[in-house]
Design an enzyme around this catalytic site. Structure first.
Site, PDB file in Angstrom:
ATOM      1  N   ASN A  22       0.810  -1.305  -0.026  1.00 28.68           N
ATOM      2  CA  ASN A  22       0.025   0.038  -0.133  1.00 28.68           C
ATOM      3  C   ASN A  22       0.934   1.246  -0.161  1.00 28.68           C
ATOM      4  OD1 ASN A  22       0.699  -0.729   2.655  1.00 28.68           O
ATOM      5  ND2 ASN A  22      -0.845   0.279   3.487  1.00 28.68           N
ATOM      6  N   GLY A  82       2.899  -5.502   7.207  1.00 33.94           N
ATOM      7  CA  GLY A  82       1.991  -6.068   6.508  1.00 33.94           C
ATOM      8  C   GLY A  82       0.649  -6.644   7.399  1.00 33.94           C
ATOM      9  N   SER A  83      -0.046  -7.531   7.098  1.00 29.37           N
ATOM     10  CA  SER A  83      -1.081  -8.005   7.704  1.00 29.37           C
ATOM     11  C   SER A  83      -0.825  -8.593   9.166  1.00 29.37           C
ATOM     12  CB  SER A  83      -1.984  -8.914   6.772  1.00 29.37           C
ATOM     13  OG  SER A  83      -1.250 -10.053   6.614  1.00 29.37           O
ATOM     14  N   GLU A 104       4.766  -3.981  11.894  1.00 28.59           N
ATOM     15  CA  GLU A 104       3.946  -2.911  11.855  1.00 28.59           C
ATOM     16  C   GLU A 104       2.661  -3.486  11.067  1.00 28.59           C
ATOM     17  OE1 GLU A 104       4.438  -0.064  12.919  1.00 28.59           O
ATOM     18  OE2 GLU A 104       6.718  -0.211  13.634  1.00 28.59           O
ATOM     19  N   CYS A 132      -3.026   1.541   6.721  1.00 29.56           N
ATOM     20  CA  CYS A 132      -2.848   1.103   7.706  1.00 29.56           C
ATOM     21  C   CYS A 132      -3.607   1.657   8.985  1.00 29.56           C
ATOM     22  CB  CYS A 132      -1.650   0.553   8.311  1.00 29.56           C
ATOM     23  SG  CYS A 132      -0.352   1.745   8.181  1.00 29.56           S
ATOM     24  N   GLU A 145     -10.244  -5.463   9.964  1.00 25.33           N
ATOM     25  CA  GLU A 145      -9.581  -4.475   9.080  1.00 25.33           C
ATOM     26  C   GLU A 145     -10.218  -4.503   7.871  1.00 25.33           C
ATOM     27  OE1 GLU A 145      -5.478  -4.705   8.192  1.00 25.33           O
ATOM     28  OE2 GLU A 145      -5.265  -2.623   8.323  1.00 25.33           O
TER      29      GLU A 145
HETATM   30  P1  NAP Z   1       0.369  -9.027   3.506  1.00 18.87           P
HETATM   31  O1  NAP Z   1      -0.370  -9.873   2.582  1.00 18.87           O
HETATM   32  O2  NAP Z   1       0.647  -9.513   4.803  1.00 18.87           O
HETATM   33  O3  NAP Z   1       1.927  -8.959   2.860  1.00 18.87           O
HETATM   34  C1  NAP Z   1       2.908  -8.253   3.515  1.00 18.87           C
HETATM   35  C2  NAP Z   1       4.285  -8.865   2.880  1.00 18.87           C
HETATM   36  O4  NAP Z   1       4.413  -9.959   3.646  1.00 18.87           O
HETATM   37  C3  NAP Z   1       4.206  -9.149   1.620  1.00 18.87           C
HETATM   38  O5  NAP Z   1       5.605  -8.743   1.042  1.00 18.87           O
HETATM   39  C4  NAP Z   1       4.027 -10.409   1.447  1.00 18.87           C
HETATM   40  O6  NAP Z   1       4.411 -11.173  -0.083  1.00 18.87           O
HETATM   41  C5  NAP Z   1       4.818 -11.112   2.327  1.00 18.87           C
HETATM   42  N1  NAP Z   1       4.178 -12.362   2.991  1.00 18.87           N
HETATM   43  C6  NAP Z   1       3.300 -13.010   2.478  1.00 18.87           C
HETATM   44  N2  NAP Z   1       3.214 -14.214   3.244  1.00 18.87           N
HETATM   45  C7  NAP Z   1       4.404 -14.305   4.009  1.00 18.87           C
HETATM   46  C8  NAP Z   1       4.931 -15.303   4.868  1.00 18.87           C
HETATM   47  N3  NAP Z   1       4.200 -16.487   4.927  1.00 18.87           N
HETATM   48  N4  NAP Z   1       5.858 -15.066   5.393  1.00 18.87           N
HETATM   49  C9  NAP Z   1       6.666 -13.668   5.115  1.00 18.87           C
HETATM   50  N5  NAP Z   1       6.221 -12.872   4.305  1.00 18.87           N
HETATM   51  C10 NAP Z   1       5.094 -13.129   3.808  1.00 18.87           C
HETATM   52  O7  NAP Z   1       0.047  -7.692   3.560  1.00 18.87           O
HETATM   53  P2  NAP Z   1      -0.502  -6.787   2.402  1.00 18.87           P
HETATM   54  O8  NAP Z   1      -1.669  -7.067   1.909  1.00 18.87           O
HETATM   55  O9  NAP Z   1       0.726  -6.415   1.602  1.00 18.87           O
HETATM   56  O10 NAP Z   1      -0.758  -5.037   3.169  1.00 18.87           O
HETATM   57  C11 NAP Z   1      -1.723  -4.863   3.881  1.00 18.87           C
HETATM   58  C12 NAP Z   1      -1.619  -4.933   5.533  1.00 18.87           C
HETATM   59  O11 NAP Z   1      -0.651  -4.348   5.818  1.00 18.87           O
HETATM   60  C13 NAP Z   1      -2.720  -4.483   6.280  1.00 18.87           C
HETATM   61  O12 NAP Z   1      -2.804  -5.232   7.171  1.00 18.87           O
HETATM   62  C14 NAP Z   1      -2.160  -2.980   6.530  1.00 18.87           C
HETATM   63  O13 NAP Z   1      -2.852  -2.565   7.802  1.00 18.87           O
HETATM   64  C15 NAP Z   1      -0.777  -3.356   6.927  1.00 18.87           C
HETATM   65  N6  NAP Z   1       0.031  -2.322   6.855  1.00 18.87           N
HETATM   66  C16 NAP Z   1       0.475  -1.891   8.134  1.00 18.87           C
HETATM   67  C17 NAP Z   1       1.227  -0.792   8.361  1.00 18.87           C
HETATM   68  C18 NAP Z   1       1.871  -0.106   9.681  1.00 18.87           C
HETATM   69  O14 NAP Z   1       2.806   0.525   9.517  1.00 18.87           O
HETATM   70  N7  NAP Z   1       1.354  -0.602  10.721  1.00 18.87           N
HETATM   71  C19 NAP Z   1       1.526  -0.040   7.146  1.00 18.87           C
HETATM   72  C20 NAP Z   1       1.262  -0.513   6.036  1.00 18.87           C
HETATM   73  C21 NAP Z   1       0.356  -1.513   5.878  1.00 18.87           C
HETATM   74  P3  NAP Z   1       3.457 -11.466  -1.177  1.00 18.87           P
HETATM   75  O15 NAP Z   1       3.243 -10.032  -1.891  1.00 18.87           O
HETATM   76  O16 NAP Z   1       4.358 -12.035  -2.042  1.00 18.87           O
HETATM   77  O17 NAP Z   1       2.513 -12.189  -0.474  1.00 18.87           O
END
Ligand code: NAP
Length: 480
Positions: free
Chosen positions: A158, A234-235, A254, A288, A382
């Site tokens: 994002n 991430g999530s 985060e 987020c 979320e």
């Molecule tokens: P995501 O699906 O959790 O993916 C985040 C990253 O993790 C991607 O690079 C993903 O790779 C990787 N990943 C997936 N499965 C994994 C595993 N088993 N082990 C290690 N890494 C893995 O999140 P997203 O959909 O990209 O982002 C949205 C989420 O991020 C939301 O929940 C949002 O709130 C959160 N977020 C939090 C913040 C904060 O600062 N608190 C900021 C921004 C976003 P792939 O893409 O290859 O699956």
């Protein structure tokens, strides 16, 4: 639009070289559905090579003086600033982030690297008065902060440039090396940044970019002993999985949230409504700290809702590459389907849909739901889509209770003109950051940023991320 044709095939970046892989994955633009690039898909073998490169480059970085680390970061920031339009188009294309919002992200990324450059010059320890203990007399002690080593950075889609900067910036500032795994939907921003760092003089092996399956690359980064720290954004589900596998490795997480704002009576509703529209719908709600829940004092509830609807209807839906667009497609058709099903569930369970709720082409309309119960998905999970709920409260105490009734706790906001109410909210809101008279979506890049509960552990914001990415060492001298 700047020429981005040169980005069509992207190899991994390991030890300063472009490394081909057996398999490439086609990257599609979320808005138009067109194929925009072929992205290398790393296996465990290439991930291992990247970790080896970063591990070998540790000595180079650990011995690089602070002024040099700062200079590289400053240069990269300037190179990015010079290529703002190109960088913004990359973000707009791969993430469907409306161009103007993408430009803001690039401007923030420049700032983040500049903050990192400045922080590189002030990493220091403190002297410890050992003679405060009887047995500490005649001794001199001080602490120093040393680089942690190899940082495994895993980033979401994002904010594909600025959230990468929040990991790469402090890691370089504190003399570490990095293996970066960007989100599969937004790898182009990371490749672009890695090229700028090469041009800025970052030694080979310091920043390695590995694209491919999150599970394959991620698992290897998390379990390899040579990686000293994982910094993940991430999530919650993925973050918690990482934490469970990481053992003694340092981990910062985060994660997500369902951020809320409270609106008291006697507040400037016009300004607040417009600010809430920004908070709820910016980047299609895929932030987020996106504003997901609004709790409004009953005395101003109707008036606020009316204003919020008017402001929301002003938003322009469409192509992210068009400067007029405010709202574009969600990151994938699956996400659009999921968001629609959550809206349906809320309406079926009694929430009132007052605007939005439909898909135009590939774009989900900004959606406002009233009186959504605390247990509906749009409320307690979320939402990560352009959906906001607005609920009536009779007291601010009730509102605080409802904000806190969440598994998340990233940031929260309260609008009030009453100092005591503001102080109470600051005390009682269980989150990482409280915004008085602003939406929870407020963030600048040097402030401490992070959450409690399922929103994560550890803090970003350059100074704070550097604390996480360095280890304290104590040195004690005895006088002879
Ligand atoms: P995501 O699906 O959790 O993916 C985040 C990253 O993790 C991607 O690079 C993903 O790779 C990787 N990943 C997936 N499965 C994994 C595993 N088993 N082990 C290690 N890494 C893995 O999140 P997203 O959909 O990209 O982002 C949205 C989420 O991020 C939301 O929940 C949002 O709130 C959160 N977020 C939090 C913040 C904060 O600062 N608190 C900021 C921004 C976003 P792939 O893409 O290859 O699956």
């Amino acid at each position: 639009m700047p020429n981005i044709k040169s980005l069509i095939k992207k190899d991994l970046i390991i030890n300063g070289e472009q490394i081909e892989t057996e398999k490439y994955t086609t990257l599609y633009a979320p808005y138009s559905g067109e194929a925009i690039a072929e992205i290398a898909s790393a296996t465990g073998i290439e991930t291992e090579q990247a970790i080896t490169a970063a591990y070998k480059a540790r000595e180079t970085m650990a011995s690089m003086p602070a002024w040099k680390r700062a200079e590289i970061l400053e240069t990269a920031a300037q190179l990015l600033k010079d290529r703002t339009e190109e960088a913004s188009s990359i973000i707009a294309l791969e993430a469907a982030k409306p161009l103007n919002t993408a430009r803001q992200e690039v401007a923030r990324t420049v700032e983040t690297y500049k903050f990192a450059a400045e922080e590189a010059k002030r990493i220091h320890g403190e002297t410890i008065p050992l003679d405060a203990a009887r047995s500490g007399e005649n001794k001199l002690a001080y602490t120093v902060r040393e680089p942690i080593g190899v940082v495994g950075a895993i980033t979401p889609f994002n904010f594909p440039m600025n959230l990468v900067a929040h990991k790469v910036g402090p890691a370089i500032a504190s003399g570490n090396t990095i293996v970066l795994k960007p989100a599969s939907q937004t790898p182009l921003s990371s490749f672009f940044i890695a090229e700028l760092f090469e041009e800025a003089g970052l030694p080979a092996g310091v920043l390695n970019v590995i694209t491919g399956s999150g599970r394959i690359v991620g698992d290897q980064l998390v379990t390899d002993e040579r990686v000293s720290m994982i910094t993940f954004t991430g999530s919650p589900a993925v973050g918690i999985g990482i934490r469970n596998k990481a053992g003694l490795k340092k981990v910062t997480l985060e994660l997500g949230s369902n951020a809320a704002v409270i609106i008291d009576q006697h507040t400037a509703l016009d300004q607040i409504a417009s600010r809430c529209v920004t908070g709820a719908f910016s980047n299609q709600g895929q932030v987020c700290i996106s504003l997901q829940r609004i709790y409004v004092h009953e005395k101003v509830y109707e008036e606020f809702v009316e204003k919020l609807i008017i402001e929301t209807k002003k938003l322009v839906l469409g192509d992210p590459l068009c400067s007029e667009t405010n709202i574009s497609a969600l990151i994938s058709p699956e996400e659009t389907k999921r968001a629609l099903s959550w809206i349906k569930e809320a309406v079926k369970s009694g929430a009132k849909l007052v605007t939005g709720g439909e898909v135009e082409g590939t774009v989900l309309q900004p959606t406002i739901l009233l009186e959504a119960g605390q247990s509906m998905k749009v409320s307690c999970q979320e939402v990560f889509a352009p959906i906001v709920i607005v609920n009536k409260v009779t007291t601010i105490e009730e509102a605080i209770e409802k904000v806190n009734d969440s598994r998340y706790g990233l940031q929260a906001g309260i609008y009030t003109n009453d100092v005591q109410t503001a102080l109470t909210a600051a005390d009682q809101l269980h989150v990482g950051g409280v915004m008085i008279n602003d939406i929870p979506t407020f963030r600048v890049d040097h402030m401490p940023y992070g959450g409690v509960k399922e929103s994560g552990t550890g803090r970003e914001g350059l100074k704070y991320a550097i604390e996480e990415m360095t280890e304290m060492k104590l040195v004690v001298w005895s006088r002879q």
